[in-house]
Design a protein around this motif. Structure first.
Motif: not given
Ligand SMILES: CC(C)(COP(=O)(O)OP(=O)(O)OC[C@H]1O[C@@H](n2cnc3c(N)ncnc32)[C@H](O)[C@@H]1OP(=O)(O)O)[C@@H](O)C(=O)NCCC(=O)NCCS
Length: 191
Positions: A50-51, A145-147, A170-181
């Motif tokens: 999180s930020t 590598v994250y999207a 694959a990752l949750r940042f500030d409550g939003a999901f992010v793909d891992a390539v």
């Protein structure tokens, strides 16, 4: 595939035009502490979620112990990335998660602000992955590598990595999901 001429216990110095990759020295600790505490590094490497907690320094004793023992490791390779223009350590490259039976390992890199955006990351990636294939005799070097990190993805592509899939959300940042390539470079791929 080439026969290995080195093991993970060997800690080489690898020279390019822009960077020198070399074993860690005690004097690198402040630069590494600053690079790891850099908010962009925390977010883009997925180490922080999180930020609100970006930019917090790590325990200096834990960092000291970590970097003072990197050269003793015989199942992974951690090298300082030195900017040849200044002679300063600007980050690190790591070959880890070695799978001896599969002739495979993982790659990761981080550069602090002083080292970014001038081609150092691409060259450092190329140098250490060439070492994995040519000196360590490894067939596959993989990474994630994250999207939200197109700069890293571009640097990896320039260094010969190929996209092979996506770990969705694959990752949750500030409550939003992010793909891992998921990317890899094989010893048989064109350089
Ligand atoms: C990722 C990292 C190693 C790349 O190294 P670098 O030295 O900054 O990158 P380079 O200058 O070698 O190459 C970056 C490339 O991406 C391009 N690029 C930069 N920002 C971009 C963006 N937003 N979208 C697409 N491409 C971008 C650059 O133009 C350059 O490509 P080009 O040479 O074709 O113009 C480095 O920036 C870093 O450590 N960042 C912080 C931590 C991190 O992201 N680690 C990787 C986690 S997977």
């Amino acid at each position: 595939m080439r026969a290995p001429t080195a093991t993970f216990a060997d800690k080489p110095t690898l020279a390019g035009e822009l960077v020198l990759l070399r074993p860690f020295e005690d004097g690198d600790l402040p630069a590494m502490a600053a690079a790891i505490a850099d908010p962009e590094v925390g977010r883009l490497t997925g180490s922080v979620h999180s930020t609100a907690v970006l930019g917090q320094p790590h325990d200096p004793e834990v960092l000291r112990r970590w970097y003072s023992t990197r050269n003793e490791q015989d199942d992974r390779l951690d090298l300082a990335v030195v900017d040849r223009r200044t002679g300063e350590c600007v980050g690190e490259v790591v070959l880890n998660e070695w799978e001896p039976e599969n002739l495979a390992c993982n790659f990761r890199i981080l550069l602090g602000p002083a080292g970014r955006g001038r081609g150092l990351g691409t060259e450092a990636t190329r140098l250490v992955v060439d070492h994995a294939h040519d000196a360590l005799g490894l067939h596959r070097v993989g990474l994630e590598v994250y999207a939200f990190n197109p700069r890293a993805r571009r640097a990896y592509e320039k260094a010969g990595f190929v996209v092979e899939g996506v770990r969705r959300d694959a990752l949750r940042f500030d409550g939003a999901f992010v793909d891992a390539v998921v990317m890899s470079r094989l010893s048989t791929d064109p350089r």
